[in-house]
Design a protein around this motif. Structure first.
Motif, PDB file in Angstrom:
ATOM      1  N   LEU A  14       0.832  -1.202   0.000  1.00 36.81           N
ATOM      2  CA  LEU A  14       0.000   0.000   0.000  1.00 36.81           C
ATOM      3  C   LEU A  14       0.866   1.252   0.000  1.00 36.81           C
ATOM      4  O   LEU A  14       0.560   2.235  -0.683  1.00 36.81           O
ATOM      5  N   ALA A  15       1.988   1.178   0.709  1.00 35.70           N
ATOM      6  CA  ALA A  15       2.869   2.341   0.790  1.00 35.70           C
ATOM      7  C   ALA A  15       3.657   2.557  -0.489  1.00 35.70           C
ATOM      8  O   ALA A  15       3.862   3.707  -0.909  1.00 35.70           O
ATOM      9  N   ALA A  16       4.092   1.454  -1.142  1.00 38.71           N
ATOM     10  CA  ALA A  16       5.095   1.587  -2.201  1.00 38.71           C
ATOM     11  C   ALA A  16       4.595   1.341  -3.607  1.00 38.71           C
ATOM     12  O   ALA A  16       5.058   1.994  -4.548  1.00 38.71           O
ATOM     13  N   LEU A  17       3.688   0.375  -3.801  1.00 43.49           N
ATOM     14  CA  LEU A  17       3.369  -0.058  -5.169  1.00 43.49           C
ATOM     15  C   LEU A  17       2.416   0.867  -5.888  1.00 43.49           C
ATOM     16  O   LEU A  17       2.454   0.955  -7.117  1.00 43.49           O
ATOM     17  N   HIS A  18       1.561   1.523  -5.165  1.00 45.96           N
ATOM     18  CA  HIS A  18       0.556   2.364  -5.824  1.00 45.96           C
ATOM     19  C   HIS A  18       0.903   3.841  -5.708  1.00 45.96           C
ATOM     20  O   HIS A  18       0.055   4.711  -5.894  1.00 45.96           O
ATOM     21  N   ALA A  19       2.168   4.110  -5.416  1.00 44.98           N
ATOM     22  CA  ALA A  19       2.652   5.483  -5.335  1.00 44.98           C
ATOM     23  C   ALA A  19       3.902   5.591  -6.191  1.00 44.98           C
ATOM     24  O   ALA A  19       4.386   4.612  -6.752  1.00 44.98           O
ATOM     25  N   THR A  20       4.426   6.791  -6.298  1.00 46.11           N
ATOM     26  CA  THR A  20       5.660   6.997  -7.050  1.00 46.11           C
ATOM     27  C   THR A  20       6.672   7.679  -6.147  1.00 46.11           C
ATOM     28  O   THR A  20       6.324   8.258  -5.120  1.00 46.11           O
ATOM     29  N   GLY A  21       7.918   7.588  -6.533  1.00 46.05           N
ATOM     30  CA  GLY A  21       8.955   8.293  -5.798  1.00 46.05           C
ATOM     31  C   GLY A  21       9.701   7.405  -4.824  1.00 46.05           C
ATOM     32  O   GLY A  21       9.216   6.352  -4.392  1.00 46.05           O
ATOM     33  N   ASP A  22      10.894   7.864  -4.451  1.00 41.55           N
ATOM     34  CA  ASP A  22      11.748   7.095  -3.559  1.00 41.55           C
ATOM     35  C   ASP A  22      11.217   7.045  -2.136  1.00 41.55           C
ATOM     36  O   ASP A  22      11.445   6.064  -1.416  1.00 41.55           O
ATOM     37  N   ALA A  23      10.548   8.078  -1.708  1.00 41.55           N
ATOM     38  CA  ALA A  23      10.052   8.096  -0.330  1.00 41.55           C
ATOM     39  C   ALA A  23       9.060   6.961  -0.093  1.00 41.55           C
ATOM     40  O   ALA A  23       9.093   6.297   0.948  1.00 41.55           O
ATOM     41  N   ALA A  24       8.185   6.718  -1.066  1.00 37.59           N
ATOM     42  CA  ALA A  24       7.217   5.632  -0.931  1.00 37.59           C
ATOM     43  C   ALA A  24       7.922   4.279  -0.912  1.00 37.59           C
ATOM     44  O   ALA A  24       7.567   3.384  -0.131  1.00 37.59           O
ATOM     45  N   LEU A  25       8.934   4.116  -1.778  1.00 38.73           N
ATOM     46  CA  LEU A  25       9.709   2.870  -1.777  1.00 38.73           C
ATOM     47  C   LEU A  25      10.408   2.662  -0.444  1.00 38.73           C
ATOM     48  O   LEU A  25      10.423   1.551   0.104  1.00 38.73           O
ATOM     49  N   ASP A  26      11.006   3.711   0.074  1.00 35.85           N
ATOM     50  CA  ASP A  26      11.715   3.596   1.340  1.00 35.85           C
ATOM     51  C   ASP A  26      10.774   3.185   2.464  1.00 35.85           C
ATOM     52  O   ASP A  26      11.134   2.370   3.328  1.00 35.85           O
ATOM     53  N   ALA A  27       9.569   3.750   2.465  1.00 38.74           N
ATOM     54  CA  ALA A  27       8.608   3.408   3.514  1.00 38.74           C
ATOM     55  C   ALA A  27       8.232   1.933   3.441  1.00 38.74           C
ATOM     56  O   ALA A  27       8.205   1.227   4.459  1.00 38.74           O
ATOM     57  N   ALA A 121      14.746  -5.550   0.013  1.00 41.34           N
ATOM     58  CA  ALA A 121      13.321  -5.201  -0.033  1.00 41.34           C
ATOM     59  C   ALA A 121      13.058  -4.116  -1.066  1.00 41.34           C
ATOM     60  O   ALA A 121      12.027  -4.130  -1.765  1.00 41.34           O
ATOM     61  N   THR A 122      13.980  -3.174  -1.193  1.00 42.09           N
ATOM     62  CA  THR A 122      13.826  -2.126  -2.207  1.00 42.09           C
ATOM     63  C   THR A 122      13.835  -2.727  -3.608  1.00 42.09           C
ATOM     64  O   THR A 122      13.014  -2.362  -4.465  1.00 42.09           O
ATOM     65  N   THR A 123      14.758  -3.657  -3.860  1.00 41.27           N
ATOM     66  CA  THR A 123      14.819  -4.333  -5.165  1.00 41.27           C
ATOM     67  C   THR A 123      13.513  -5.063  -5.454  1.00 41.27           C
ATOM     68  O   THR A 123      12.969  -4.987  -6.569  1.00 41.27           O
ATOM     69  N   VAL A 124      12.978  -5.774  -4.448  1.00 41.82           N
ATOM     70  CA  VAL A 124      11.733  -6.509  -4.626  1.00 41.82           C
ATOM     71  C   VAL A 124      10.598  -5.563  -4.991  1.00 41.82           C
ATOM     72  O   VAL A 124       9.838  -5.800  -5.949  1.00 41.82           O
ATOM     73  N   LEU A 125      10.476  -4.473  -4.265  1.00 42.04           N
ATOM     74  CA  LEU A 125       9.369  -3.557  -4.512  1.00 42.04           C
ATOM     75  C   LEU A 125       9.503  -2.860  -5.867  1.00 42.04           C
ATOM     76  O   LEU A 125       8.500  -2.615  -6.549  1.00 42.04           O
TER      77      LEU A 125
END
Length: 377
Positions: A14-27, A121-125
C-alpha cells in the motif's frame, strides 16, 4: 462484522506499489526489512504477479527483456527466480514458452552477493512495481501440442542452428559463405515440405505468432531488418518500440526460419560494422553513433531488397502445386495480422545522415549470405 488485519506485506504494498517516488519505496522497504516473517508471503505474492503477467499476454522473455532495460541485474535475477518458482504451478504453454524457461535456467548467474534486508526489499518492490503496471498484450497462441512438433524436422532445425553458429564463429569468409548457404538450403526444404503438408492436411490453428526482441541501440534499423526477413519468409512483423519486441505472424516453419535467419544476419551485421569502424579509425576518421545507425539502416534496406528479389525469383521458379499454397498462406497471415493489430502506424528511420556509414552498410549487405527461401529441393 470482522475484517482481517493487514499483513506487513499488505502495508508495504500500500505504501510503495501504488505510489511513485523514492520516499514511498523507502517506507515500504522499511516495513519489510523490519519483519523477516514476511519473507515467505512476499515471495508468494511475487509469483502471483508473474502469473498475472502471463494472464495479460506477456511471456517470460518479454518481461525479462523489459526488466533488463528499465532496472538492474539484481532485478533480473529476482525475476528469473520468481518465474522458475511459478512454473510448476502453470499450465503447459507450448514449445517456445518451454524454451524461454530453459533459457532462464541455462543463463542463471552465480549467486549474487548478500545484501542488507532494506536493499533487498527495495529491489523486490521496484520489480513488483514494474510487474503490477504491465499493460495487457494480445496473447500468442502456439500450435497444438504435438501437432507441428511431431511433423516438423526438429533434427533439421538443429542442423540449421549448428550451421549458422559455425558461420557466425568462423574467421574465414569462404567457410562462412558455404555454411550459411547450406543452412539456407535446409531452411528452404523445410519450409516447402511444411507448406505442401499443410495443403494436404490444413492446420486449423495456423498461422501462429511469436515475439522477437528488438532492443537498443539502433532498434529502428534492427526492426527494419526483421521486417525484411519476415516478409521474405511469408510472415508479417509488427514492431512494438515501447516494449522492445516485434510480433511476427506466420506459419510455424516460417516463424522458425525468421528467428534463425534474423539472428544470423544481425551477427553478420555486427561483425561487418566492427570491421568497417576499425578501417575508418585506421584512416584517421572518427566513427560516431550516427555512423553505426546509418550503417545498420543501409544494411537492413539492402538486405530487404535482396531478400525480396530472391523470394520473388523463387516463387516464379517454383510453379506447380506450391504457388496456390503460398498464396493461400499469404492471405491467412495477412488476415491474422489484421485481427491481432487492427491499428498500426508507419515510422521513419531517424539519424540516418552519415554517408560513409550508409555506403559501408550497403556493401556489407551485399556480402551477407542470403539465398531464395522457397526453392524446391
Amino acid at each position: 462484522m470482522s475484517s482481517s488485519t493487514p499483513t506487513t506485506v499488505d502495508r508495504a504494498f500500500l505504501a510503495a506499489l501504488h505510489a511513485t517516488g523514492d520516499a514511498a519505496l523507502d517506507a515500504g522497504a522499511s516495513l519489510l526489512a523490519a519483519d523477516p516473517s514476511a519473507d515467505a508471503e512476499l515471495a508468494r505474492r511475487g509469483e502471483e504477479f508473474v502469473a498475472a503477467a502471463w494472464r495479460r499476454g506477456w511471456q517470460p522473455a518479454d518481461v525479462v527483456r523489459l526488466v533488463r532495460r528499465d532496472l538492474d541485474e539484481a532485478h533480473v535475477r529476482l525475476l528469473a527466480s520468481l518465474i522458475r518458482a511459478q512454473a510448476p504451478n502453470d499450465r503447459p504453454r507450448g514449445r517456445r514458452w518451454a524454451a524461454q524457461l530453459e533459457d532462464l535456467t541455462a543463463e542463471a548467474p552465480p549467486s549474487p552477493p548478500r545484501t542488507d534486508r532494506f536493499s533487498h526489499a527495495t529491489t523486490v518492490l521496484e520489480l513488483y512495481r514494474l510487474l503490477l503496471r504491465l499493460p495487457a498484450l494480445d496473447a500468442l497462441q502456439e500450435p497444438r501440442q504435438g501437432h507441428r512438433q511431431a511433423r516438423s524436422g526438429s533434427r533439421m532445425l538443429t542442423r540449421i542452428r549448428a550451421l549458422l553458429a559455425k558461420a557466425e564463429a568462423t574467421g574465414y569468409p569462404e567457410e562462412a559463405e558455404a555454411l550459411t548457404a547450406k543452412a539456407q538450403e535446409l531452411m528452404a526444404r523445410h519450409s516447402v515440405d511444411e507448406a505442401l503438408l499443410d495443403a494436404q492436411a490444413p492446420d486449423p490453428d495456423a498461422p501462429s505468432a511469436c515475439r522477437i526482441g528488438v532492443e537498443p541501440p539502433y532498434e529502428q534499423a534492427k526492426a527494419v531488418l526483421l521486417d525484411a526477413v519476415a516478409g521474405a519468409n511469408h510472415c508479417r512483423a509488427v514492431w512494438n518500440e515501447a516494449f522492445c519486441f516485434s510480433t511476427v505472424v506466420g506459419f510455424e516453419a516460417d516463424l522458425e526460419a525468421v528467428e534463425l535467419l534474423h539472428t544470423s544476419l544481425l551477427v553478420q551485421a555486427q561483425t561487418a560494422m566492427a570491421k568497417a569502424e576499425a578501417a575508418q579509425r585506421a584512416a584517421g576518421r572518427k566513427r560516431t553513433k550516427t555512423f553505426r545507425q546509418s550503417f545498420l539502416a543501409a544494411y537492413a534496406h539492402r538486405i530487404g531488397t535482396r531478400l525480396g528479389e530472391a523470394a520473388a525469383s523463387a516463387e516464379n521458379e517454383a510453379g506447380g502445386d506450391l504457388l496456390p499454397v503460398l498464396a493461400s498462406r499469404r492471405v491467412a497471415v495477412t488476415a491474422a495480422t489484421d485481427r491481432m493489430f487492427p491499428e498500426t502506424v508507419t515510422t521513419r528511420l531517424r539519424g540516418v545522415t552519415d554517408e560513409a556509414g550508409w555506403t559501408e552498410g550497403a556493401e556489407a549487405a551485399e556480402r551477407a549470405q542470403v539465398t531464395p527461401r522457397t526453392r524446391l529441393p
